[in-house]
Design a protein around this motif. Structure first.
Motif, mmCIF file in Angstrom:
data_model
loop_
_atom_site.group_PDB
_atom_site.id
_atom_site.type_symbol
_atom_site.label_atom_id
_atom_site.label_comp_id
_atom_site.label_asym_id
_atom_site.label_seq_id
_atom_site.Cartn_x
_atom_site.Cartn_y
_atom_site.Cartn_z
ATOM 1 N N GLN A 69 11.908 -7.096 -2.825
ATOM 2 C CA GLN A 69 11.464 -8.211 -3.666
ATOM 3 C C GLN A 69 10.327 -7.775 -4.591
ATOM 4 O O GLN A 69 10.288 -8.139 -5.767
ATOM 5 N N LEU A 70 9.411 -6.975 -4.052
ATOM 6 C CA LEU A 70 8.300 -6.476 -4.856
ATOM 7 C C LEU A 70 8.804 -5.605 -6.003
ATOM 8 O O LEU A 70 8.403 -5.788 -7.159
ATOM 9 N N VAL A 71 9.694 -4.672 -5.682
ATOM 10 C CA VAL A 71 10.214 -3.759 -6.708
ATOM 11 C C VAL A 71 11.000 -4.533 -7.759
ATOM 12 O O VAL A 71 10.938 -4.248 -8.953
ATOM 13 N N LYS A 72 11.732 -5.557 -7.312
ATOM 14 C CA LYS A 72 12.511 -6.384 -8.238
ATOM 15 C C LYS A 72 11.591 -7.083 -9.239
ATOM 16 O O LYS A 72 11.906 -7.172 -10.433
ATOM 17 N N HIS A 73 10.451 -7.566 -8.753
ATOM 18 C CA HIS A 73 9.484 -8.240 -9.646
ATOM 19 C C HIS A 73 8.654 -7.241 -10.435
ATOM 20 O O HIS A 73 8.053 -7.596 -11.442
ATOM 21 N N PRO B 30 0.060 2.764 -11.646
ATOM 22 C CA PRO B 30 0.419 2.045 -10.412
ATOM 23 C C PRO B 30 -0.256 2.580 -9.158
ATOM 24 O O PRO B 30 -0.011 2.066 -8.060
ATOM 25 N N ASN B 31 -1.105 3.605 -9.294
ATOM 26 C CA ASN B 31 -1.708 4.227 -8.107
ATOM 27 C C ASN B 31 -2.894 3.399 -7.591
ATOM 28 O O ASN B 31 -4.018 3.869 -7.498
ATOM 29 N N ARG B 32 -2.613 2.155 -7.235
ATOM 30 C CA ARG B 32 -3.633 1.252 -6.723
ATOM 31 C C ARG B 32 -3.488 1.131 -5.204
ATOM 32 O O ARG B 32 -2.450 1.504 -4.634
ATOM 33 N N PRO B 33 -4.507 0.604 -4.491
ATOM 34 C CA PRO B 33 -4.488 0.613 -3.025
ATOM 35 C C PRO B 33 -3.242 -0.028 -2.406
ATOM 36 O O PRO B 33 -2.676 0.502 -1.440
ATOM 37 N N GLU B 34 -2.813 -1.171 -2.950
ATOM 38 C CA GLU B 34 -1.661 -1.860 -2.371
ATOM 39 C C GLU B 34 -0.412 -0.969 -2.392
ATOM 40 O O GLU B 34 0.342 -0.901 -1.410
ATOM 41 N N ASN B 35 -0.188 -0.296 -3.520
ATOM 42 C CA ASN B 35 0.986 0.565 -3.638
ATOM 43 C C ASN B 35 0.861 1.808 -2.773
ATOM 44 O O ASN B 35 1.859 2.300 -2.222
ATOM 45 N N LYS C 173 -9.880 -2.477 0.238
ATOM 46 C CA LYS C 173 -9.896 -2.697 -1.212
ATOM 47 C C LYS C 173 -8.856 -3.714 -1.664
ATOM 48 O O LYS C 173 -8.850 -4.104 -2.834
ATOM 49 N N VAL C 174 -7.985 -4.135 -0.765
ATOM 50 C CA VAL C 174 -6.920 -5.071 -1.131
ATOM 51 C C VAL C 174 -7.496 -6.480 -1.286
ATOM 52 O O VAL C 174 -8.177 -6.990 -0.391
ATOM 53 N N VAL C 175 -7.221 -7.083 -2.405
ATOM 54 C CA VAL C 175 -7.612 -8.479 -2.645
ATOM 55 C C VAL C 175 -6.358 -9.239 -3.053
ATOM 56 O O VAL C 175 -5.706 -8.897 -4.044
ATOM 57 N N ILE C 176 -6.014 -10.249 -2.270
ATOM 58 C CA ILE C 176 -4.823 -11.050 -2.575
ATOM 59 C C ILE C 176 -5.232 -12.228 -3.443
ATOM 60 O O ILE C 176 -6.048 -13.062 -3.050
ATOM 61 N N ASN C 177 -4.683 -12.267 -4.631
ATOM 62 C CA ASN C 177 -4.936 -13.374 -5.546
ATOM 63 C C ASN C 177 -3.635 -13.719 -6.264
ATOM 64 O O ASN C 177 -2.552 -13.308 -5.837
ATOM 65 N N ASP D 181 2.585 -11.107 -4.435
ATOM 66 C CA ASP D 181 3.774 -10.420 -3.914
ATOM 67 C C ASP D 181 3.445 -9.427 -2.817
ATOM 68 O O ASP D 181 4.340 -8.984 -2.089
ATOM 69 N N TYR D 182 2.177 -9.062 -2.683
ATOM 70 C CA TYR D 182 1.785 -8.059 -1.684
ATOM 71 C C TYR D 182 1.290 -8.682 -0.375
ATOM 72 O O TYR D 182 1.043 -7.962 0.588
ATOM 73 N N GLU D 183 1.139 -9.992 -0.343
ATOM 74 C CA GLU D 183 0.479 -10.631 0.796
ATOM 75 C C GLU D 183 1.173 -10.322 2.116
ATOM 76 O O GLU D 183 0.559 -9.860 3.084
ATOM 77 N N MET D 184 2.468 -10.591 2.202
ATOM 78 C CA MET D 184 3.201 -10.335 3.437
ATOM 79 C C MET D 184 3.332 -8.847 3.713
ATOM 80 O O MET D 184 3.263 -8.396 4.863
ATOM 81 N N LEU D 185 3.503 -8.067 2.646
ATOM 82 C CA LEU D 185 3.642 -6.618 2.822
ATOM 83 C C LEU D 185 2.395 -6.015 3.455
ATOM 84 O O LEU D 185 2.498 -5.084 4.261
ATOM 85 N N MET D 186 1.226 -6.512 3.100
ATOM 86 C CA MET D 186 0.004 -5.966 3.681
ATOM 87 C C MET D 186 -0.072 -6.275 5.179
ATOM 88 O O MET D 186 -0.530 -5.454 5.974
#
Length: 430
Positions: free
Chosen positions: A148-152, A197-202, A247-251, A256-261
């Protein structure tokens, strides 16, 4: 990976060959039985953890020997030698579900109703429930979240870089310029921001995919991971998990990263929904079925009752058993429904009842005291206990208990695989 040893809630596990074919027990060879007993003895709860004895109990029965009894926790544990034990909920589907495929599918639906369970969105039809154990299914659910993340589109961000370039870009760092390029006037030591795209979530997601690729025994999961890694080709895998998670901040931009984290924390940091501590390494994903059932029924009650004009409160707060000299012993009915001046209380109980009136159908006396307190404190005579149906109580005539002073407790049986129908039937009785 071999097929896990499969049991259900409340099953008893033994290693006595004389009782190998006894339907009352699940037989496990001596070696693995001893490993299981060792696991139970070694794993004790600490802060934020659960004790293994919360979900498994060791006892001794004459002629049988040691017996490990499963309590009401469901999921999968892996012992230090890699041996897996899969515990499924005791849901009755009769002969039609010999391979427990339907049981696993219903269990996953129930799990997704839980507030903190990181699997709200998954394609139920695509899960190979007949081919995968629970751990592989959880991996597959994680992969669906990544899909789902990659699709978005994975998120990029401006990353600060410093480099010694042949062209001017960004901001000149004077001290470094003098130090590095005193004899190279054609170079510029600069700092600049780059959208990347080299951010903490990824980085966390990529590290999780790489770890799962090593863990999975499913060819389908392996194939899916390889395909997903292509989307993270420009991303470095996290090497400091704690630092990147901090470093992850969900906003709004990273929703899209909330559940993945949450999933990644489970897989990467050996977290679990029920955790254990001990001297050996074990993998566990365990869930208390009382909480799972309570959450599942509550979610469905809202769906069925709110459109009919009911105000539905889950785990209602505000009432106490005693109010003087101060409020003490809070009451927390599972579901309180109000419509106009009418109040109805629903309480869920994950227990298999028995068709024996003299034994009160197996209903706990403590539960009845609790229902009576709810009735008096909420000033309502309408109390309903919601039990999962089993073969023994299926099609049983309605069971009611009258206190004689204005409290009525009525039993209602829920088909967990047809819960919407069961709750529609309940609504018709109200």
């Amino acid at each position: 990976m071999d097929k896990p040893f499969e049991v259900k809630e409340f099953d008893s596990i033994i290693c006595n060959d004389d009782y190998r074919d006894d339907e009352k027990y699940k037989y496990l060879n001596q070696k693995e039985f001893n490993n299981l007993v060792t696991f139970i003895h070694e794993f004790t709860g600490d802060t934020g953890s659960s004790d293994a004895l919360d979900f498994m109990n060791i006892s001794f029965r004459r002629n049988v020997g040691e017996v490990v009894s499963i309590k009401n926790y469901v999921g999968l544990i892996q012992l230090k030698n890699g041996f897996q034990i899969q515990v499924l909920p005791k849901i009755s589907f009769g002969e039609e579900d010999k391979e427990n495929v339907k049981t696993k599918r219903v269990f996953l639906k129930m799990l997704c109703s839980m507030k903190d369970f990181p699997g709200k969105v998954f394609n139920d039809a695509s899960l190979k429930v007949d081919q995968m154990n629970l751990y592989e299914l959880f991996i597959n659910m994680y992969l669906q979240e990544v899909q789902q993340l990659v699709k978005h589109g994975i998120k990029s961000d401006y990353m600060d870089h410093e480099d010694n370039l042949r062209y001017y870009k960004g901001k000149l760092l004077v001290n470094q310029q003098l130090k590095m390029n005193f004899g190279h006037k054609e170079r510029f030591y600069v700092s600049y921001g780059e959208f990347h795209p080299n951010r903490p979530e990824n980085r966390i997601v990529k590290a999780t995919l790489l770890k799962l690729y090593k863990l999975t025994a499913s060819l389908e999961n392996s194939k899916e991971i390889r395909q997903l890694l292509i989307a993270f080709e420009k991303v470095d895998a996290s090497v400091n998990y704690a630092k990147d998670f901090s470093k992850v901040v969900i906003n709004r931009n990273t929703k899209d990263y909330e559940m993945l984290m949450q999933w990644s924390k489970v897989f990467l940091m050996d977290k679990s929904f029920t955790t254990f501590s001990g001297s050996t390494v074990a993998k566990s994903l365990l869930f208390p079925m009382e909480s799972v059932y309570e959450s599942y029924v509550a979610q469905k009650v809202k769906k069925v009752m709110i459109p009919d004009g009911w105000n539905v409160s889950i785990q209602d707060k505000g009432q106490y058993l005693f109010t003087e000299p101060r409020r003490q012993f809070a009451l927390r009915p599972d579901i309180v429904m109000k419509r106009g001046a009418r109040t109805v209380i629903l309480d869920t109980k994950w227990k298999s009842l028995i068709d024996n009136e003299r034994r009160n159908y197996g209903i706990s006396q403590h539960d009845m005291y609790q229902m009576y307190a709810y009735s008096k404190k909420y000033n309502t005579s309408e109390i309903w206990l919601l039990y999962p149906v089993n073969d023994e109580m299926r099609n049983h005539e309605q069971i009611k208990f009258e206190s004689g002073d204005g409290t009525t407790v009525t039993l209602h049986f829920v088909e967990v695989d047809k819960i919407d129908d069961s709750l529609q039937e309940l609504k018709s009785k109200l």
